[in-house]
Design a protein around this motif. Structure first.
Motif, mmCIF file in Angstrom:
data_model
loop_
_atom_site.group_PDB
_atom_site.id
_atom_site.type_symbol
_atom_site.label_atom_id
_atom_site.label_comp_id
_atom_site.label_asym_id
_atom_site.label_seq_id
_atom_site.Cartn_x
_atom_site.Cartn_y
_atom_site.Cartn_z
ATOM 1 N N GLY A 1 -51.976 -62.731 35.807
ATOM 2 C CA GLY A 1 -52.548 -62.293 37.081
ATOM 3 C C GLY A 1 -53.972 -62.772 37.265
ATOM 4 O O GLY A 1 -54.329 -63.312 38.326
ATOM 5 N N LEU A 2 -54.815 -62.577 36.257
ATOM 6 C CA LEU A 2 -56.209 -63.014 36.348
ATOM 7 C C LEU A 2 -56.315 -64.530 36.389
ATOM 8 O O LEU A 2 -57.140 -65.080 37.122
ATOM 9 C CB LEU A 2 -57.023 -62.455 35.174
ATOM 10 N N THR A 3 -55.467 -65.211 35.610
ATOM 11 C CA THR A 3 -55.495 -66.681 35.605
ATOM 12 C C THR A 3 -55.197 -67.231 36.999
ATOM 13 O O THR A 3 -55.891 -68.130 37.496
ATOM 14 C CB THR A 3 -54.472 -67.238 34.596
ATOM 15 N N ALA A 4 -54.174 -66.686 37.637
ATOM 16 C CA ALA A 4 -53.807 -67.144 38.989
ATOM 17 C C ALA A 4 -54.914 -66.832 39.986
ATOM 18 O O ALA A 4 -55.217 -67.647 40.876
ATOM 19 C CB ALA A 4 -52.502 -66.480 39.414
ATOM 20 N N LEU A 5 -55.551 -65.675 39.832
ATOM 21 C CA LEU A 5 -56.613 -65.279 40.759
ATOM 22 C C LEU A 5 -57.841 -66.171 40.606
ATOM 23 O O LEU A 5 -58.491 -66.533 41.589
ATOM 24 C CB LEU A 5 -56.981 -63.814 40.524
ATOM 25 N N ILE A 6 -58.161 -66.539 39.375
ATOM 26 C CA ILE A 6 -59.285 -67.456 39.132
ATOM 27 C C ILE A 6 -59.030 -68.801 39.817
ATOM 28 O O ILE A 6 -59.909 -69.360 40.478
ATOM 29 C CB ILE A 6 -59.515 -67.649 37.611
#
Length: 449
Positions: free
Chosen positions: A391-396
């Motif tokens: 989730g965080l990787t995609a948001l970054i």
């Protein structure tokens, strides 16, 4: 048990692993064993501390461990971190130890270790000490006449006062009225003396430590609080130090905060004009505002960018003979005068420039345009690699694509707390707020405590 050393020494909740008296005694023994084996200095260690109640406990335990290994210990009491670094050099020690958790709350504590040159330890020496502390190996103490002694050094503060005053050639700062917030910390006694002896009219705040009120809604991490006092006393500026006085943040006469980036900008331009900025370079971190980088580029000054942590800044400064470096948080390092961040020295250099130029700090700081930026944090239950969090990787990736060259996002774990730090910088506060909210929500869902 895991790793002990973070970005700035060993730190944690007092009386919880690893900040216990039992561990502190073993730390003392390990430090003595490693430095004794290296045969550095004169078999002596200087120990300073900030004003936390748990400092007494850790000071006694560390001292016992060191003395049991044949080290003499020089106790200097409450003392700024940069003073301990200075004394590590001037007293021909094997090492220096500062008992502090810096800007953290009173219930935390920790230790910072300096080599005999006043610089923080190299990774190699830290690893040696850490390996010995965490091993099952018995650290054999000395006996009989081979044990060490402890001495109380009463004039250590005076040595530091004279040194920092000398950094501005004992310049007369008469006519400047300053509000000084000492965070109920290590500089509560010394820093007001320094400013007063140089001629400043000093309105002291948070100079009554009780062991539990260090950094309590005061100091460099609460610099916004200074605004009211600066206006109330019609002061030229406000100065806020942190708990161990290795950081400084200013407030101008209108109550606007002047952070480490702007202090670096002011000093860099002045040093370049004076011809003292070696190689026209400064060292900063990835957290520095894009406005600082833009201003430096416009003035022909190269920014060497490091990971977060003043030890990384200092390493870059030593490698490239850079004379100025620091962090947005207020660690400012002047390579000709100090081996670590020094809040009092940094404050003096800015006051010196105000006096010499006849300009207010607001005028001096106006040279730099601030890009809208926000730093937020999420307490986490663990610290998995960010690229393992979908989730965080995609948001970054989504954020970086939208911002392009007009901004950035930086996510990293704190080196001293179980916290994920989130920085977003863009051309408008609206965009910054949007992405901060998204990152906070996603981080809470995936790894929040």
């Amino acid at each position: 048990m895991g790793k002990l050393f973070g970005t700035d020494g060993i730190r944690g909740r007092a009386n919880e692993y690893p900040i216990t008296p039992e561990m502190a005694m073993r730390m003392g023994k390990a430090i003595a064993a490693v430095f004794g084996e290296m045969n550095i200095g004169r078999n002596r260690v200087v120990i300073g501390k900030d004003t936390r109640l748990s400092g007494y406990m850790l000071e006694t335990a560390l001292t016992s461990g060191l003395i049991s290994m044949g080290m003499d210990v020089y106790l200097v009491g409450p003392m700024p971190t940069p003073a301990v670094a200075l004394l590590s050099r001037s007293m021909l020690t094997s090492a220096g130890i500062m008992i502090t958790a810096s800007h953290n709350p009173a219930e935390d504590n920790g230790i910072k270790i300096f080599a005999n040159d006043g610089y923080k330890l190299t990774d190699a020496i830290e690893n040696k000490i850490e390996k010995l502390i965490l091993s099952d190996e018995e650290i054999i103490p000395k006996n009989g006449a081979n044990v060490g002694k402890a001495y109380r050094i009463d004039d250590a503060g005076g040595r530091y006062i004279e040194y920092v005053k000398g950094s501005v050639n004992d310049m007369d700062l008469n006519g400047l009225r300053v509000v000084l917030d000492c965070a109920n910390g290590a500089a509560y006694h010394l820093s007001p003396i320094v400013l007063k002896e140089l001629g400043c009219e000093v309105i002291k705040e948070f100079v009554d430590p009780d062991g539990l009120n260090i950094n309590d809604n005061c100091g460099a991490t609460y610099a916004e609080r200074l605004a009211g006092s600066v206006k109330k006393y019609r002061a030229d500026c406000g100065i806020a130090l942190d708990g161990d006085a290795d950081r400084v943040i200013f407030s101008d006469a209108d109550g606007t905060v002047v952070d480490g980036d702007r202090i670096i900008a002011i000093c860099a331009l002045a040093m370049k004009e004076a011809g003292t900025l070696t190689g026209n370079k400064i060292a900063i971190t990835t957290m520095s505002n894009m406005g600082l980088i833009k201003l430096m580029e416009e003035n022909g000054i190269e920014c060497v960018v490091t990971d977060v942590g003043d030890r990384h800044v200092i390493a870059a400064m030593r490698k490239d003979n850079i004379k100025l470096g620091g962090e947005q948080s207020g660690h400012i390092i002047f390579g000709n005068y100090s081996t670590t961040g020094d809040g009092t020295l940094g404050a003096l250099r800015v006051l010196e420039l105000m006096k010499q130029s006849g300009k207010s700090i607001k005028e001096l700081a106006s040279v730099m345009e601030i890009f809208p930026q926000k730093l937020a944090g999420v307490m986490v239950k663990s610290k998995p690699a960010l690229n393992t969090l979908p989730g965080l990787t995609a948001l970054i990736e989504e954020c970086e694509k939208e911002l392009g060259k007009t901004g950035r996002c930086i996510l990293r774990y704190s080196g001293t707390e179980k916290k994920l730090r989130i920085l977003v910088e863009a051309q408008s506060n609206k965009v910054v707020d949007k992405w901060i909210k998204k990152f906070l929500k996603q981080a809470e869902e995936e790894i929040g405590a």
